[in-house]
Enzyme design. Structure first.
Site, PDB file in Angstrom:
ATOM      1  N   GLU A 149       0.815  -1.219   0.000  1.00  0.00           N
ATOM      2  CA  GLU A 149       0.000   0.000   0.000  1.00  0.00           C
ATOM      3  C   GLU A 149       0.846   1.264   0.000  1.00  0.00           C
ATOM      4  OE1 GLU A 149       0.258  -2.155   2.329  1.00  0.00           O
ATOM      5  OE2 GLU A 149       0.033  -1.390   4.364  1.00  0.00           O
ATOM      6  N   ASP A 162      19.658  15.267 -31.617  1.00  0.00           N
ATOM      7  CA  ASP A 162      19.933  15.957 -32.869  1.00  0.00           C
ATOM      8  C   ASP A 162      21.284  16.646 -32.719  1.00  0.00           C
ATOM      9  OD1 ASP A 162      19.472  18.386 -31.645  1.00  0.00           O
ATOM     10  OD2 ASP A 162      18.147  19.136 -33.211  1.00  0.00           O
ATOM     11  N   ASP A 199      11.596  18.240 -34.121  1.00  0.00           N
ATOM     12  CA  ASP A 199      11.886  17.225 -33.112  1.00  0.00           C
ATOM     13  C   ASP A 199      10.656  16.844 -32.295  1.00  0.00           C
ATOM     14  OD1 ASP A 199      14.673  17.109 -33.694  1.00  0.00           O
ATOM     15  OD2 ASP A 199      14.897  19.041 -32.694  1.00  0.00           O
ATOM     16  N   ASP A 242       5.239  -0.551   7.728  1.00  0.00           N
ATOM     17  CA  ASP A 242       5.114   0.635   6.876  1.00  0.00           C
ATOM     18  C   ASP A 242       5.939   1.792   7.432  1.00  0.00           C
ATOM     19  OD1 ASP A 242       3.482  -0.661   5.178  1.00  0.00           O
ATOM     20  OD2 ASP A 242       1.646   0.441   5.658  1.00  0.00           O
TER      21      ASP A 242
HETATM   22  N1  LIG Z   1      16.087  28.184 -43.203  1.00  0.00           N
HETATM   23  C1  LIG Z   1      16.494  27.248 -44.050  1.00  0.00           C
HETATM   24  N2  LIG Z   1      16.607  27.522 -45.382  1.00  0.00           N
HETATM   25  C2  LIG Z   1      16.974  26.571 -46.224  1.00  0.00           C
HETATM   26  N3  LIG Z   1      17.280  25.335 -45.909  1.00  0.00           N
HETATM   27  C3  LIG Z   1      17.204  24.986 -44.617  1.00  0.00           C
HETATM   28  C4  LIG Z   1      16.815  25.932 -43.627  1.00  0.00           C
HETATM   29  N4  LIG Z   1      16.803  25.306 -42.445  1.00  0.00           N
HETATM   30  C5  LIG Z   1      17.180  24.047 -42.678  1.00  0.00           C
HETATM   31  N5  LIG Z   1      17.423  23.837 -43.994  1.00  0.00           N
HETATM   32  C6  LIG Z   1      17.840  22.574 -44.617  1.00  0.00           C
HETATM   33  O1  LIG Z   1      17.148  21.500 -43.980  1.00  0.00           O
HETATM   34  C7  LIG Z   1      18.095  20.616 -43.394  1.00  0.00           C
HETATM   35  C8  LIG Z   1      17.562  20.054 -42.114  1.00  0.00           C
HETATM   36  O2  LIG Z   1      17.367  21.077 -41.185  1.00  0.00           O
HETATM   37  P1  LIG Z   1      18.096  21.067 -39.783  1.00  0.00           P
HETATM   38  O3  LIG Z   1      19.557  20.963 -39.992  1.00  0.00           O
HETATM   39  O4  LIG Z   1      17.583  22.171 -38.977  1.00  0.00           O
HETATM   40  O5  LIG Z   1      17.548  19.681 -39.260  1.00  0.00           O
HETATM   41  P2  LIG Z   1      17.844  19.022 -37.873  1.00  0.00           P
HETATM   42  O6  LIG Z   1      17.410  17.623 -37.979  1.00  0.00           O
HETATM   43  O7  LIG Z   1      17.253  19.853 -36.797  1.00  0.00           O
HETATM   44  O8  LIG Z   1      19.388  19.058 -37.797  1.00  0.00           O
HETATM   45  P3  LIG Z   1      20.278  19.218 -36.538  1.00  0.00           P
HETATM   46  O9  LIG Z   1      20.491  17.838 -36.054  1.00  0.00           O
HETATM   47  O10 LIG Z   1      21.523  19.812 -37.093  1.00  0.00           O
HETATM   48  O11 LIG Z   1      19.583  20.100 -35.558  1.00  0.00           O
HETATM   49  C9  LIG Z   1      19.346  21.444 -43.211  1.00  0.00           C
HETATM   50  O12 LIG Z   1      20.468  20.639 -43.209  1.00  0.00           O
HETATM   51  C10 LIG Z   1      19.301  22.350 -44.408  1.00  0.00           C
HETATM   52  O13 LIG Z   1      19.825  21.699 -45.544  1.00  0.00           O
HETATM   53 MG   LIG Z   2      17.646  20.798 -34.994  1.00  0.00          MG
END
Ligand SMILES: Nc1ncnc2c1ncn2[C@@H]1O[C@H](COP(=O)(O)OP(=O)(O)OP(=O)(O)O)[C@@H](O)[C@H]1O
Ligand SMILES: [Mg+2]
Length: 855
Positions: free
Chosen positions: A295, A337, A605, A698
């Site tokens: 409990e 990430d 994310d 307890d």
């Molecule tokens: N503002 C933007 N303009 C153009 N391309 C972008 C922009 N933001 C992100 N990208 C493209 O999208 C891809 C993925 O975005 P980002 O790197 O933010 O992803 P992530 O998974 O969050 O990566 P990380 O692990 O580095 O945080 C980038 O590598 C880039 O090529």
């Molecule tokens: Mg990121």
């Protein structure tokens, strides 16, 4: 403004807020485009209640206390007490009632105090919104918003309540929560027909949906449970896939409950069959059930968790979902990430070059224009581009935009200057190159077809930059007709490649020791990034994280769930994965039986933060990620996380102590009791004696949440394994039954004991063994080599002293105890010592077997 209140709380709902003009709605809400005054907002807050999707059942402590008497076990005990009173046994009745009151009170205070503290922490990270009050912009907790408030939204915001747009620019919203559709929906001001449903209303945004790009100003028309999501909040509350720990606890509770019911029923049946007094048999069975039930488990859980949460807070980790403390402790895979966690996230634009590799000002200009005019959430790369203040918009203005998304990985803006229009696209080179048909040279003065040879050259250059650790964005453009108003994804074709921008994002030096510590502590680290494979490889190399295998989003697409599970196990680096793929990876790893943590801070994310056993974000993350996370790091530092993991393991360790105690010595004693009651001509212990035994037991365990845990138990993620608990239960149950049988033999054969003597002696012996065994179970070491906390020592020894002194006092007679003959006392002491010694040996053997992988 105070006199123009809406007439009743239901007034905002009379007509759908998205039909009619915005002005009419503002009038109806008694507000204006500059929002409410603070006094008016305060008054409305009292009337409408807090803006939380679930009805907050804030109960008074008294009510909470009384609610405990609704527990089935407590009810049965109450019934037992009443039954005794009715049959004239007032002593038993009052003793049962007192014991009941005592244990409920203890439990309540422990839990209440700890819960309060944890609640305060959660408040620190409650969602906030930008709102206009008294004509100025303020950041306030979303829970305090009221109908009529005007809020400001931007990319990454979580919409705080249901609201109608007053102004908007390129607003795209993800409302998958309401519609299940994961693509962003465009929203704009205007009027919707009165018969449109909420999901068709393009001029309204809804609570808990998120802004992907653009900005807006909106007036709130519904808050709290009256919002669209409030209507379904109940089903959402059940949504979270139970995490590893919660599931195991439920299974464990169920197992014990089955055992208890079975045992009690058997005892009751045998007694009735043997024509024992009915009431006595009933009371005895009830007492047995009480003795068997763990409990204190809910109390132990919530107190260890809240204490864990408080200690984590002092180490800069805020816990939003309490049970995440355990999940963090047992986490054995951490997916993270890259940007900001492994790298500094202060990105510098190092090079801008054309398709032939020559430095080129035009590439800088195009990317700058794109970043300047885009309204989505700015990535750190955008910040780095815009840091070049020498570039100017130079007469360009924006016509339209195709916002960034993580599937396309690119963003386009449609610009105009002096009558001609240009679509400027920037994004991941892998995505952009296939869309290009030409490339330009000499600052854009000459253009050439991008034939196979040229394409190969460009690819090679891009790969080379990646090898050197540069993050690369490509820039491209296309002339558009001067009357083009709207840009779409489909317009991103037949582009002319301008060149590349290369960025450097230095790895975080503090990440290296933290990664090593995590790995040493049995947590595998995997990098899951939307970025390029080569760049991520480079970062891993710099940080000394050995990369076993790499899997890209494209390869991942081809795998089914089963194959992904196997591959995910062996892969350290997942590159170019989309948000949906990120969460697929998490689910695959969980499917393999891992306890998975996910650390990330971006919009992309959020699904993974939800999918993981424990979602971890940072305080500076976008709202959506903060909201989805279970834990927030106040410092973006992996070292902080490592400390949190240790705290989680400590918490876990203490819960396991309670569970092992409950399932071994306590269980063994109750089992012997049930058995003895069927063989002996009298009850082995009176019901009130069992209840007293249980109360003292307890009490001795109240201090478990405060106990120390040996460092070696913090070294690896603890696995909560029901089978191992069951084995432990069986082994220690048998051991304790053996000694119980020995005790019975001494009592019956040597001392020819009658009921009172038997009961007294066994009460003393069983409580003493039951309590002392904690000092063996609490450590894997020699019990004398591991220091328990002072509180635990005090509570345990206190309980033992009370149990062994009571029979010699006047009060003892109340419970039916008699003083023991000294010789019997000595013999019992000898048995206790022998039992403890064998328990130490058995405990050692058990862990030796377990750590040597024997089944
Ligand atoms: N503002 C933007 N303009 C153009 N391309 C972008 C922009 N933001 C992100 N990208 C493209 O999208 C891809 C993925 O975005 P980002 O790197 O933010 O992803 P992530 O998974 O969050 O990566 P990380 O692990 O580095 O945080 C980038 O590598 C880039 O090529
Ligand atoms: Mg990121």
């Amino acid at each position: 403004m105070g006199d123009r209140r809406p007439s009743s709380p239901s007034a905002p709902e009379a007509l759908p807020a998205w039909s009619g003009s915005a002005e009419a709605l503002l009038a109806r809400l008694g507000s204006s485009s500059s929002g409410l005054t603070s006094t008016e907002a305060q008054a409305r807050l009292e009337r409408y209640g807090p803006n939380t999707p679930e009805r907050r059942t804030r109960r008074f402590p008294v009510v909470e206390f009384l609610a405990r008497f609704r527990e089935p076990l407590v009810l049965v005990l109450l019934a037992a007490s009443v039954a005794s009173a009715l049959t004239g046994d007032l002593t038993s009745a009052s003793i049962i009632a007192t014991i009941l009151l005592l244990s409920v009170t203890l439990d309540f205070f422990q839990e209440h105090r700890a819960g309060d503290a944890a609640e305060k922490l959660r408040h620190m990270v409650a969602p906030r919104a930008r709102v206009l009050r008294d004509g100025t912009e303020q950041e306030l907790p979303s829970a305090t918003l009221v109908p009529g408030d005007v809020v400001l939204l931007e990319a990454g915001s979580l919409v705080p309540a249901d609201a109608r747009l007053l102004e908007s620019r390129d607003l795209y919203v993800n409302q998958a929560l309401l519609t299940g559709e994961s693509y962003p929906v465009e929203k704009a001001t205007g009027e919707a027909p009165p018969d449109a449903g909420p999901t068709e209303a393009r001029n309204a945004v809804f609570m808990s949906t998120s802004v992907i790009s653009g900005t807006a100003r909106a007036v709130i028309f519904n808050t709290g449970t009256r919002t669209s999501v409030g209507a379904i909040a109940h089903s959402l509350a059940q949504r979270a896939p139970s995490t590893a720990f919660e599931l195991e606890m439920r299974r464990f509770g169920l197992m014990l409950m089955r055992l208890t019911v079975l045992l009690v029923l058997v005892v009751l049946l045998v007694h009735v069959h043997a024509r024992r007094p009915l009431l006595e048999s009933f009371l005895f069975s009830v007492a047995l059930a009480v003795g068997l039930t763990p409990e204190l488990l809910p109390m132990i859980l919530s107190v260890t968790l809240s204490r864990g949460a408080l200690r984590m807070a002092s180490r800069h980790v805020i816990v939003k979902r309490l049970s995440a403390v355990h999940d963090l402790g047992s986490m054995d895979v951490l997916c993270t990430d890259k940007t900001g966690t492994l790298t500094e996230a202060c990105i510098r634009l190092e090079q801008h070059e054309d398709a032939t590799g020559r430095e080129c000002a035009r590439v800088l200009e195009l990317t700058w224009l794109n970043s300047h005019f885009e309204t989505g959430l700015r990535s750190p790369m955008d910040e780095a581009i815009l840091a070049h203040q020498e570039v100017q918009p130079a007469g360009w203005s924006k016509v339209d935009e195709v916002p960034f998304d993580f599937e396309r990985r690119r963003v386009s803006v449609l610009l105009e200057r002096e009558g001609h229009r240009l679509l400027v696209v920037k994004g991941a080179p892998e995505e952009l190159l296939p869309l290009c048909t030409h490339y330009e040279e000499d600052e854009g003065r000459t253009q050439h077809p991008l034939d196979a040879a040229a394409r190969a050259r460009v690819q090679a250059r891009f790969a080379e930059l990646g090898e050197q650790g540069f993050r690369v964005l490509a820039a491209a453009w296309r002339e558009e007709p001067p009357d083009m108003q709207v840009a779409r994804t489909g317009d991103e074709v037949e582009l002319t490649l301008a060149g590349f921008a290369a960025f450097l994002d230095p790895p975080k030096q503090s990440a290296r020791p933290a990664l090593e510590a995590l790995t040493r502590g049995g947590v595998q680290v995997k990098v899951v990034t939307g970025d390029d494979e080569r760049v991520a490889q480079h970062v891993c190399r710099e940080l000394g994280l050995p990369v076993k295998q790499v899997l890209t989003g494209r390869q991942l697409e081809a795998l089914d769930e089963q194959a992904l599970r196997v591959r995910a196990e062996q892969t350290t680096l997942f590159a170019r994965v989309s948000p949906a793929q990120k969460s697929r990876i998490i689910r695959a790893l969980r499917g393999r039986g891992h306890v998975v943590g996910y650390l990330g801070d971006g919009v992309n994310d959020a699904p993974s933060l939800h999918a993981a056993d424990v979602g971890i974000s940072v305080d500076g993350a976008v709202d959506v990620a903060r909201e989805a996370a279970d834990l927030l790091l106040l410092r973006q530092d992996l070292a902080v996380l490592q400390e949190g993991v240790e705290e989680g393991r400590r918490t876990f360790g203490n819960v396991m102590k309670y569970i092992r105690m409950g399932t071994s010595s306590n269980f063994g004693n109750m089992l012997s009791m049930a058995g003895a009651s069927m063989l002996l001509p009298f009850l082995p212990m009176l019901p009130i004696q069992i209840l007293l035994n249980n109360l003292l037991y307890d009490l001795s365990e109240l201090a478990i949440p405060l106990d120390e845990v040996d460092p070696e138990q913090l070294a690896q993620p603890p696995r909560w394994d029901l089978r191992s608990v069951q084995r432990f239960m069986a082994l220690f149950g048998v051991l304790s039954s053996l000694f119980d049988a020995a005790t019975f033999a001494v009592l019956l054969l040597l001392f020819k004991a009658e009921a009172p003597l038997f009961q007294t002696a066994w009460f003393m012996e069983s409580l003493t063994t039951q309590v002392l065994v904690i000092f063996i179970i609490r450590t894997h070491r020699n019990p004398l080599r591991s220091r328990p906390s002072g509180w635990l020592l005090l509570s345990s020894l206190g309980a033992i002293v009370v149990a062994n002194v009571l029979p010699f006092t006047a009060l003892g007679a109340w419970f039916g105890f008699i003083p023991l003959p000294p010789l019997l006392g000595l013999l019992l002491a000898g048995l206790v010592v022998a039992y403890l010694l064998s328990a130490v040996l058995l405990h050692r053997a058990f862990y030796w077997h377990q750590s040597h992988g024997c089944p």
